[in-house]
Design a protein around this motif. Structure first.
Motif, short mmCIF file in Angstrom:
data_model
loop_
_atom_site.label_atom_id
_atom_site.label_comp_id
_atom_site.label_asym_id
_atom_site.label_seq_id
_atom_site.Cartn_x
_atom_site.Cartn_y
_atom_site.Cartn_z
N VAL A 286 0.85 -1.19 0.00
CA VAL A 286 0.00 0.00 0.00
C VAL A 286 0.89 1.24 0.00
N ALA A 287 0.74 2.07 -1.03
CA ALA A 287 1.42 3.37 -1.06
C ALA A 287 0.41 4.45 -0.68
N VAL A 391 -2.60 2.11 -4.36
CA VAL A 391 -2.37 3.49 -3.95
C VAL A 391 -3.64 4.02 -3.30
N VAL A 392 -3.51 4.40 -2.03
CA VAL A 392 -4.61 5.00 -1.28
C VAL A 392 -4.25 6.45 -1.02
N ARG A 393 -5.00 7.37 -1.58
CA ARG A 393 -4.68 8.79 -1.45
C ARG A 393 -5.14 9.33 -0.11
N ALA A 394 -4.24 10.00 0.60
CA ALA A 394 -4.57 10.60 1.89
C ALA A 394 -4.59 12.12 1.77
N GLU A 395 -5.56 12.73 2.41
CA GLU A 395 -5.66 14.18 2.36
C GLU A 395 -4.64 14.86 3.27
N SER A 396 -4.23 14.16 4.32
CA SER A 396 -3.32 14.76 5.29
C SER A 396 -2.40 13.70 5.88
#
Length: 500
Positions: A286-287, A391-396
């Protein structure tokens, strides 16, 4: 066709079982040898041999045990080319991968060459009036190791050198999928001078495992593998009164902050996500890029690199990605990919459909890359154990940390950043056993210890290092008092001619 039995009392032993398992070359799908699957009676025979050998080995001075380990280390280094080819033929990983695995195992052998120092106890004088106290560490007895297919040389070498050097007998039950390299290394250990019966290899399936777990002559069990099986082994082993360490599944995240060197990140992910076809518990699967801009740059950099990966059998020196271990694994990985697509993840790079001339029946899957994965998807929650990166995009940054801490697994993680303050905050806050800062696969060196948190580990001790020494020994503390006063007439000086 080659038949593989067991290794007992420093020699090959066929056992009494008529049951056989196929050993398959994953590059071709062809059966290349057959391995004997031990019966309960076979395993009990081996346990009895180990139990008989254990006291004599425990009484052997640590320096002499270390001498065997020195010899063993030299033999492993001398035969590394042979061992790597043998390993790759059954597992499928590239030759450089195989050599790297064996080298990491040799590190543990080197560590335990210093076992006299590792076993030094503690002494306190005058804990009371004329009372002294001291402690020693003594071997637990007979230890069993149950190891997985993905590192058929390294993981066993993380277990039994520590057990043997600290004075225990050891029984190894390796994976039946790739047993040959274990058998060859057992020959080298016998050649190094280990006494008969101290180290034994028993090949088998669940029947062999359950016999080891239930036997009253087995004092401790070390396991590496899936969480489902690890929890079973921990519960059954501890119920039988044994000391158990079970190192299990993982879902390792890499957090990428906006200031990270994207070229370095890309190199790190190519190696950590796709090396050994993703079949390792420390693979980054997981990136987690922080911010949309970081995520977009990551996908742009990763995509061509993954597509360019050379998929080939280990016999091709240019191979970067070999086959997965079995048809079962191949089908399972394909099912995960289908689930990810069906749940709405974006399959940016599709590694399915690899066709290699002459290897049409091999279990090859190219590198796969999913974007826009969410934490409720199966491909995020479960360990795929294949060349699939999500790829899991994180807001913060805080969301990224919470994501890691909320996952049921806690084996390894990494952060890539130039910000020392962020890095320190990260390794301090994450509930993970092994953490890398700009290091994608934070496997500790042999004199530290390997192990995760949460459902990645059942038991109290990690592998190798001082945690391994503690697992393989019991602490004993003595408190002594002698009659006070000095007897008159006692002679305290050396007498010339007698003691010189």
């Amino acid at each position: 066709m080659n038949s593989i039995g067991h290794f007992v009392s420093n020699e090959h032993w066929p056992g009494t079982s008529g049951r056989l398992g196929d050993v398959i070359n994953p590059a071709t799908g062809e059966v290349i040898s057959r391995v004997t699957l031990a019966t309960k009676e076979d395993v009990d025979t081996v346990i009895g041999i180990a139990a008989k050998a254990a006291p004599g080995w425990a009484a052997t001075p640590p320096a002499k045990r270390a001498a065997v380990m020195f010899n063993f280390r030299d033999l492993l280094k001398r035969h590394i080319e042979e061992l790597a080819v043998m390993l790759s033929a059954e597992h499928g990983k590239t030759i450089p991968d195989a050599k790297g695995e064996i080298a990491r195992g040799i590190e543990v052998v080197e560590f335990v060459c210093g076992v006299p120092q590792l076993l030094k106890g503690e002494y306190s004088e005058a804990v009371g009036q004329n009372v002294d106290s001291f402690s020693v560490r003594q071997p637990v007895g007979v230890i069993a190791g149950i190891t997985p297919f993905n590192f058929p040389a390294m993981v066993p070498l993380w277990m039994y050198p520590v057990a043997l050097a600290t004075g225990n007998a050891f029984i190894l039950k390796p994976s039946e999928k790739d047993p040959s390299v274990v058998m060859r290394i057992a020959e080298l250990l016998a050649e190094a001078g280990l006494p008969e019966g101290v180290f034994n290899v028993v090949n088998g399936d669940k029947e062999a495992v359950d016999t080891l777990l239930d036997s009253p002559l087995i004092d401790a069990v070390s396991f590496v593998g899936s969480t489902t099986i690890g929890e079973y082994i921990y519960q059954r082993g501890t119920a039988a009164g044994k000391r158990v360490q079970a190192l299990c599944g993982a879902k390792n995240h890499m957090v990428i902050l906006p200031d990270a060197d994207m070229e370095q990140v890309t190199d790190a992910l190519i190696g950590s996500a796709y090396g050994s076809a993703g079949e390792r518990c420390m693979a980054i699967s997981v990136a987690v890029p922080v911010g949309e801009g970081t995520a977009d740059r990551l996908i742009e950099a990763l995509t061509p690199r993954i597509r360019a990966l050379k998929v080939a059998p280990y016999t091709d020196p240019s191979s970067e990605l070999g086959p997965v271990i079995s048809k079962q694994s191949y089908d399972k990985i394909h099912d995960y990919i289908d689930q990810g697509i069906n749940k709405g993840a974006n399959l940016v790079v599709d590694g399915r459909g690899v066709e290699l001339q002459g290897y049409e029946n091999g279990y090859f899957i190219g590198g796969c890359l999913f974007d826009n994965v969410t934490t409720d998807m199966t491909i995020y929650r479960e360990e795929i154990f294949g060349p699939v990166l999500s790829v899991v995009r994180a807001e913060s940054y805080d969301q990224a940390v919470d994501m890691i801490n909320d996952h049921e697994y806690g084996n390894g993680t990494a952060i890539f950043t130039r910000d020392g303050d962020a890095a320190r905050d990260f390794w301090s806050r994450v509930k993970i056993g092994m953490v890398g800062v700009n290091v994608p696969i934070p496997v500790p060196v042999a004199y530290h210890s390997f192990g995760g948190w949460k459902r990645s580990l059942f038991g109290d001790h990690h592998l190798h290092g001082m945690e391994g020494v503690r697992f393989c020994t019991r602490l004993k503390t003595m408190t002594t008092r002698w009659p006070s006063g000095i007897r008159t007439g006692a002679e305290f000086n050396f007498t010339a001619g007698k003691d010189a």
